[in-house]
Design a protein around this motif. Structure first.
Motif, PDB file in Angstrom:
ATOM      1  N   PHE A 143       5.498  -9.360  -3.411  1.00  0.00           N
ATOM      2  CA  PHE A 143       6.357  -9.678  -4.559  1.00  0.00           C
ATOM      3  C   PHE A 143       5.468  -9.709  -5.798  1.00  0.00           C
ATOM      4  CE2 PHE A 143       9.959 -12.321  -2.365  1.00  0.00           C
ATOM      5  CZ  PHE A 143      10.455 -11.146  -1.826  1.00  0.00           C
ATOM      6  N   VAL A 144       5.783  -8.882  -6.772  1.00  0.00           N
ATOM      7  CA  VAL A 144       4.904  -8.783  -7.934  1.00  0.00           C
ATOM      8  C   VAL A 144       5.656  -8.974  -9.251  1.00  0.00           C
ATOM      9  CG1 VAL A 144       5.118  -6.253  -8.040  1.00  0.00           C
ATOM     10  CG2 VAL A 144       3.093  -7.332  -9.002  1.00  0.00           C
ATOM     11  N   SER A 145       4.949  -9.509 -10.217  1.00  0.00           N
ATOM     12  CA  SER A 145       5.462  -9.516 -11.597  1.00  0.00           C
ATOM     13  C   SER A 145       4.597  -8.543 -12.369  1.00  0.00           C
ATOM     14  CB  SER A 145       5.291 -10.894 -12.243  1.00  0.00           C
ATOM     15  OG  SER A 145       6.006 -11.843 -11.541  1.00  0.00           O
ATOM     16  N   SER A 146       5.218  -7.509 -12.883  1.00  0.00           N
ATOM     17  CA  SER A 146       4.426  -6.533 -13.639  1.00  0.00           C
ATOM     18  C   SER A 146       5.169  -6.126 -14.897  1.00  0.00           C
ATOM     19  CB  SER A 146       4.139  -5.301 -12.781  1.00  0.00           C
ATOM     20  OG  SER A 146       5.336  -4.682 -12.405  1.00  0.00           O
ATOM     21  N   THR A 147       4.431  -5.567 -15.829  1.00  0.00           N
ATOM     22  CA  THR A 147       5.054  -5.199 -17.102  1.00  0.00           C
ATOM     23  C   THR A 147       5.737  -3.832 -17.014  1.00  0.00           C
ATOM     24  OG1 THR A 147       2.905  -4.341 -17.760  1.00  0.00           O
ATOM     25  CG2 THR A 147       3.512  -6.502 -18.630  1.00  0.00           C
ATOM     26  N   ASN A 148       5.415  -3.078 -15.969  1.00  0.00           N
ATOM     27  CA  ASN A 148       6.005  -1.742 -15.880  1.00  0.00           C
ATOM     28  C   ASN A 148       6.071  -1.273 -14.427  1.00  0.00           C
ATOM     29  OD1 ASN A 148       3.540   0.091 -15.212  1.00  0.00           O
ATOM     30  ND2 ASN A 148       2.822  -1.241 -16.841  1.00  0.00           N
ATOM     31  N   SER A 149       6.964  -0.302 -14.181  1.00  0.00           N
ATOM     32  CA  SER A 149       7.148   0.170 -12.807  1.00  0.00           C
ATOM     33  C   SER A 149       5.981   1.054 -12.344  1.00  0.00           C
ATOM     34  CB  SER A 149       8.460   0.932 -12.687  1.00  0.00           C
ATOM     35  OG  SER A 149       8.466   1.997 -13.598  1.00  0.00           O
ATOM     36  N   ARG A 150       5.236   1.629 -13.291  1.00  0.00           N
ATOM     37  CA  ARG A 150       4.065   2.436 -12.927  1.00  0.00           C
ATOM     38  C   ARG A 150       3.033   1.599 -12.183  1.00  0.00           C
ATOM     39  NH1 ARG A 150       4.427   2.845 -18.226  1.00  0.00           N
ATOM     40  NH2 ARG A 150       2.455   1.731 -18.384  1.00  0.00           N
ATOM     41  N   TYR A 151       2.974   0.305 -12.537  1.00  0.00           N
ATOM     42  CA  TYR A 151       1.994  -0.574 -11.908  1.00  0.00           C
ATOM     43  C   TYR A 151       2.188  -0.594 -10.397  1.00  0.00           C
ATOM     44  CZ  TYR A 151      -0.634  -4.760 -10.676  1.00  0.00           C
ATOM     45  OH  TYR A 151      -1.519  -5.623 -10.078  1.00  0.00           O
ATOM     46  N   ARG A 152       3.449  -0.688  -9.962  1.00  0.00           N
ATOM     47  CA  ARG A 152       3.729  -0.770  -8.517  1.00  0.00           C
ATOM     48  C   ARG A 152       3.352   0.546  -7.825  1.00  0.00           C
ATOM     49  NH1 ARG A 152       8.405  -3.018 -10.714  1.00  0.00           N
ATOM     50  NH2 ARG A 152       9.783  -1.359 -10.000  1.00  0.00           N
ATOM     51  N   ILE A 153       3.677   1.660  -8.471  1.00  0.00           N
ATOM     52  CA  ILE A 153       3.361   2.982  -7.896  1.00  0.00           C
ATOM     53  C   ILE A 153       1.841   3.126  -7.773  1.00  0.00           C
ATOM     54  CG2 ILE A 153       3.557   5.498  -8.247  1.00  0.00           C
ATOM     55  CD1 ILE A 153       6.057   4.834 -10.047  1.00  0.00           C
ATOM     56  N   GLN A 154       1.145   2.818  -8.874  1.00  0.00           N
ATOM     57  CA  GLN A 154      -0.311   2.954  -8.900  1.00  0.00           C
ATOM     58  C   GLN A 154      -0.990   1.977  -7.952  1.00  0.00           C
ATOM     59  OE1 GLN A 154      -1.301   5.791  -9.943  1.00  0.00           O
ATOM     60  NE2 GLN A 154      -2.653   5.258 -11.631  1.00  0.00           N
ATOM     61  N   PHE A 155      -0.426   0.769  -7.856  1.00  0.00           N
ATOM     62  CA  PHE A 155      -1.024  -0.261  -7.010  1.00  0.00           C
ATOM     63  C   PHE A 155      -1.084   0.198  -5.550  1.00  0.00           C
ATOM     64  CE2 PHE A 155      -1.222  -4.193  -4.561  1.00  0.00           C
ATOM     65  CZ  PHE A 155      -2.174  -4.912  -5.265  1.00  0.00           C
ATOM     66  N   LYS A 156       0.014   0.788  -5.097  1.00  0.00           N
ATOM     67  CA  LYS A 156       0.046   1.280  -3.703  1.00  0.00           C
ATOM     68  C   LYS A 156      -0.939   2.432  -3.511  1.00  0.00           C
ATOM     69  CE  LYS A 156       3.624   1.295  -0.909  1.00  0.00           C
ATOM     70  NZ  LYS A 156       4.950   1.475  -0.299  1.00  0.00           N
ATOM     71  N   LYS A 157      -0.956   3.311  -4.506  1.00  0.00           N
ATOM     72  CA  LYS A 157      -1.810   4.495  -4.415  1.00  0.00           C
ATOM     73  C   LYS A 157      -3.295   4.102  -4.433  1.00  0.00           C
ATOM     74  CE  LYS A 157      -2.680   8.670  -7.056  1.00  0.00           C
ATOM     75  NZ  LYS A 157      -2.414   9.308  -8.341  1.00  0.00           N
ATOM     76  N   VAL A 158      -3.656   3.257  -5.388  1.00  0.00           N
ATOM     77  CA  VAL A 158      -5.058   2.873  -5.557  1.00  0.00           C
ATOM     78  C   VAL A 158      -5.568   2.106  -4.341  1.00  0.00           C
ATOM     79  CG1 VAL A 158      -6.567   1.336  -6.916  1.00  0.00           C
ATOM     80  CG2 VAL A 158      -4.999   2.876  -8.073  1.00  0.00           C
ATOM     81  N   ASN A 159      -4.729   1.197  -3.821  1.00  0.00           N
ATOM     82  CA  ASN A 159      -5.172   0.357  -2.704  1.00  0.00           C
ATOM     83  C   ASN A 159      -4.900   0.975  -1.333  1.00  0.00           C
ATOM     84  OD1 ASN A 159      -6.229  -2.113  -4.019  1.00  0.00           O
ATOM     85  ND2 ASN A 159      -4.174  -2.139  -4.904  1.00  0.00           N
ATOM     86  N   ASN A 160      -4.210   2.119  -1.348  1.00  0.00           N
ATOM     87  CA  ASN A 160      -3.894   2.819  -0.095  1.00  0.00           C
ATOM     88  C   ASN A 160      -3.236   1.877   0.906  1.00  0.00           C
ATOM     89  OD1 ASN A 160      -3.815   4.907   1.700  1.00  0.00           O
ATOM     90  ND2 ASN A 160      -5.907   4.588   2.459  1.00  0.00           N
ATOM     91  N   ILE A 161      -2.134   1.274   0.481  1.00  0.00           N
ATOM     92  CA  ILE A 161      -1.424   0.324   1.360  1.00  0.00           C
ATOM     93  C   ILE A 161      -0.036   0.852   1.713  1.00  0.00           C
ATOM     94  CG2 ILE A 161      -2.617  -1.829   0.738  1.00  0.00           C
ATOM     95  CD1 ILE A 161      -0.411  -2.283  -1.370  1.00  0.00           C
ATOM     96  N   HIS A 162       0.487   0.347   2.823  1.00  0.00           N
ATOM     97  CA  HIS A 162       1.791   0.827   3.289  1.00  0.00           C
ATOM     98  C   HIS A 162       2.837  -0.292   3.332  1.00  0.00           C
ATOM     99  CE1 HIS A 162      -0.309   4.500   4.215  1.00  0.00           C
ATOM    100  NE2 HIS A 162      -1.226   3.766   4.839  1.00  0.00           N
ATOM    101  N   PHE A 163       2.513  -1.431   2.698  1.00  0.00           N
ATOM    102  CA  PHE A 163       3.487  -2.524   2.671  1.00  0.00           C
ATOM    103  C   PHE A 163       4.509  -2.237   1.575  1.00  0.00           C
ATOM    104  CE2 PHE A 163      -0.890  -4.558   2.528  1.00  0.00           C
ATOM    105  CZ  PHE A 163      -1.152  -4.357   3.879  1.00  0.00           C
ATOM    106  N   SER A 164       5.682  -2.863   1.751  1.00  0.00           N
ATOM    107  CA  SER A 164       6.699  -2.706   0.702  1.00  0.00           C
ATOM    108  C   SER A 164       6.347  -3.619  -0.467  1.00  0.00           C
ATOM    109  CB  SER A 164       8.068  -3.096   1.242  1.00  0.00           C
ATOM    110  OG  SER A 164       8.360  -2.292   2.345  1.00  0.00           O
ATOM    111  N   ILE A 165       6.613  -3.113  -1.644  1.00  0.00           N
ATOM    112  CA  ILE A 165       6.280  -3.873  -2.856  1.00  0.00           C
ATOM    113  C   ILE A 165       7.525  -3.975  -3.744  1.00  0.00           C
ATOM    114  CG2 ILE A 165       5.241  -1.789  -3.866  1.00  0.00           C
ATOM    115  CD1 ILE A 165       3.265  -3.598  -5.318  1.00  0.00           C
ATOM    116  N   TYR A 166       7.846  -5.173  -4.167  1.00  0.00           N
ATOM    117  CA  TYR A 166       9.064  -5.417  -4.932  1.00  0.00           C
ATOM    118  C   TYR A 166       8.760  -6.183  -6.212  1.00  0.00           C
ATOM    119  CZ  TYR A 166      11.193  -4.416  -0.381  1.00  0.00           C
ATOM    120  OH  TYR A 166      11.550  -3.833   0.806  1.00  0.00           O
ATOM    121  N   GLU A 167       9.517  -5.850  -7.228  1.00  0.00           N
ATOM    122  CA  GLU A 167       9.446  -6.584  -8.501  1.00  0.00           C
ATOM    123  C   GLU A 167      10.502  -7.696  -8.440  1.00  0.00           C
ATOM    124  OE1 GLU A 167       7.527  -5.694 -11.306  1.00  0.00           O
ATOM    125  OE2 GLU A 167       8.353  -7.346 -12.483  1.00  0.00           O
ATOM    126  N   LEU A 168      10.163  -8.878  -8.933  1.00  0.00           N
ATOM    127  CA  LEU A 168      11.114  -9.992  -8.878  1.00  0.00           C
ATOM    128  C   LEU A 168      12.109  -9.923 -10.037  1.00  0.00           C
ATOM    129  CD1 LEU A 168       8.906 -13.084  -7.968  1.00  0.00           C
ATOM    130  CD2 LEU A 168       9.962 -11.430  -6.472  1.00  0.00           C
TER     131      LEU A 168
END
Lengths: 208, 386
Positions: free
Chosen positions: A125-150
């Protein structure tokens, strides 16, 4: 006259030696004192941190979440919480503004335990200023968990406390359990938390 | 014999008068900035200070240049240099917003960095600080490493370039003997000077989450540091205290006891410091909202504002992401432009004769939520008050 000059010279020499020793002793004392101040400041800071964390544990543990509240998927669609919590889930809650090192350390530990807990049982569960953050976060960290904005209403129940935190949500139980704030300085404690939740909530997954 | 006595007397005299190096220059011109937290004016209208030709630059969006989290932006060489801390790289866009290239050399190798914490641009070179490997590293325009400088016991939190010096500041507990607060590196003679020029005050001021700790303008860098209520100036190798700041109330400047409950109303520190030729701008959070304290250097007066707005662009609020004596750059997320239609969309408030209205309208119509941000680049007028 000679004797007087000799005496004067001796006094001067003694003064120089005395000042030199005094200066060195003072430097050593300052160093010891500085170390002591630093140690005490760190201890004091840790005590503050612990106290604050314990308060959050008391505040959050047992808090009931309205499962009709929604989170935003990576696609931008909204999904109610009761659809996410169809089984026991470990939730990692953080904000884009939390310290990067703190988040990175937790992502490393989540990746380490992901096979035992199950990728599907870990939710971010993340608070971010933009939706790109979530896309980049998964890509950069190479993770397969689901990520949601609150959503803003859920953010009131799960606020950003300047530190990332974990909790457990179980099926048919809308209450927060095993709330934990990891500290990067106390890595062993976080490991212990993970071992504990593995035994308590994910024993079957562990055996697999 | 007489010579020996004279020599020894002189030695004793000099020894007793030895002075610590790198102490800040004593200054009698330290001004006090009084920030009245209860006297907050609605908003500061920037349109009186800026030329009408604001540049609105939508940054190109593609998989190669998707920006996750902007930490710092610098405009120089007709190029926007953007530090994305999430992807750990510096992206370069030209002044039309077209993606040019990126510094992406993270890794364990000797030519690589672990994590970019801060950066400055020197000519066409990029100097980064990499606290994890305790180095500052210079990459040339082809992104080859040309210099690496060890930074033992110094974590760089703020960096500014003031030719030929790189000014660096720390923001950590300054009690340790080795814990230097400032480092000045001369890129010409390769000499660096560490300094711990001021003792920490018995205070709880800690600028947590500070985004802009050092402000460069007009050949000098202003900086703040935790556990101190002073703003210092670095000019070359000289460090001078220039302002002390004091909030009128609710400032947590006393040592907090362990069992003492901290009020949520307390002002905990500063999150941003900027300067122009005429003003010093301090950003601080007050009850979860950012306030802008603008200090006029000549009048020695400080006024606090809820926000900074551009009336000519539909009262658009401007959060400075970069500021110097020439310009302000504000970065807008697409969501903030797409969903601003609470009652009346800000576009409706822009005068129909304003040519920027059409440009903005066209940009917004092509925006998606996942698009890269839009840069609003304002240039100061010569007679600007700010």
């Amino acid at each position: 006259m000679r004797m007087f000059l000799g005496l004067l010279l001796l006094i001067l020499l003694a003064t120089v030696v005395h000042l030199y020793i005094l200066n060195n002793t003072q430097k050593e004392m300052n160093l010891i004192l500085n170390h002591e101040i630093e140690r005490m400041a760190k201890e004091n800071e840790m005590a503050f941190l612990h106290q604050g964390n314990r308060k959050y544990e008391i505040m959050f543990n047992g808090r009931c979440l309205a499962t009709s509240q929604k989170v935003i998927k990576e696609s931008g669609d909204s999904v109610p919480l009761d659809q996410l919590f169809r089984g026991t889930k470990l939730v990692f809650r953080y904000s884009e503004l939390n310290c990067n090192t703190c988040i990175d350390k937790q992502i490393d530990i989540l990746k380490k335990y992901a096979a035992k807990i199950g990728n599907d049982n870990i939710i971010l569960f993340v608070s971010s200023t933009n939706s790109r953050y979530r896309i980049q976060f998964k890509k950069v960290n190479n993770i397969h968990f689901s990520i949601y904005e609150l959503s803003s209403s859920l953010e009131k129940q799960l606020p950003n406390i300047d530190l990332p935190y974990y909790f457990i949500m179980e099926k048919d139980n809308p209450r927060i359990n095993s709330f934990f704030i990891p500290q990067k300085e106390l890595h062993q404690l976080t490991e212990e938390y993970f071992r504990e939740i593995l035994n308590k909530y994910f024993p079957k997954t562990t055996k697999q | 014999m007489k010579n020996i006595i004279a020599f020894l007397s002189l030695a004793v005299f000099l020894f007793s008068c030895s002075k610590k190096m790198n102490a800040p220059e004593p200054s009698r011109q330290v001004s006090e900035m009084k920030i009245d937290v209860d006297k907050v004016t609605d908003s500061y209208d920037l349109s009186q200070d800026i030329s009408s030709d604001v540049k609105i630059v939508p940054l190109e969006t593609n998989e190669n240049c998707l920006i996750g989290n902007i930490f710092k932006i610098i405009y120089t060489n007709q190029t926007y240099y953007i530090l994305d801390k999430l992807s750990n790289q510096i992206l370069l866009f030209d002044d039309k917003g077209k993606f040019v290239s990126k510094l992406n050399r993270s890794g364990p190798g000797p030519q690589e960095y672990v994590k970019i914490d801060e950066f400055v641009v020197v000519g066409e070179d990029i100097w980064i600080s990499d606290n994890a490997s305790k180095r500052i590293i210079c990459y040339n325009k082809d992104y080859s490493m040309v210099e690496s400088v060890g930074m033992k016991d110094f974590w760089v939190y703020g960096m500014a370039y003031n030719a030929p010096y790189i000014h660096m500041v720390n923001n950590w507990i300054p009690s340790g003997a080795k814990n230097h607060q400032v480092c000045i590196y001369n890129i010409h003679n390769k000499k660096k000077h560490y300094s711990k020029p001021f003792n920490p005050l018995d205070t709880d001021i800690f600028h947590r989450g500070i985004k802009q700790q050092i402000a460069y303008a007009e050949n000098s860098s202003l900086f703040i540091i935790s556990y101190n209520d002073t703003i210092f100036r670095m000019e070359g190798e000289k460090i001078t205290p220039v302002y002390t700041y004091a909030f009128s109330k609710r400032f947590n400047n006393g040592q907090r006891k362990l069992n003492e409950k901290e009020s949520p109303d307390n002002i905990k520190g500063i999150i941003g410091l900027y300067q122009t030729s005429k003003s010093v701008i301090i950003l601080y959070p007050d009850r979860k909202r950012t306030r802008f304290a603008i200090y006029n250097k000549a009048e020695k007066q400080c006024h606090v504002y809820i926000n900074i707005k551009d009336v000519s662009l539909g009262n658009m609020s401007i959060f400075p992401d970069y500021m110097d004596q020439e310009a302000i750059i504000s970065i807008k997320e697409p969501s903030s432009l797409l969903y601003l239609n609470n009652e009346e969309h800000f576009l409706e408030k822009i005068d129909s004769n304003n040519p920027k209205k059409e440009q903005l309208s066209s940009i917004i119509s092509n925006l998606k939520e996942e698009s890269n941000p839009i840069i609003f680049h304002y240039t100061f007028k010569k007679d600007s008050k700010l």
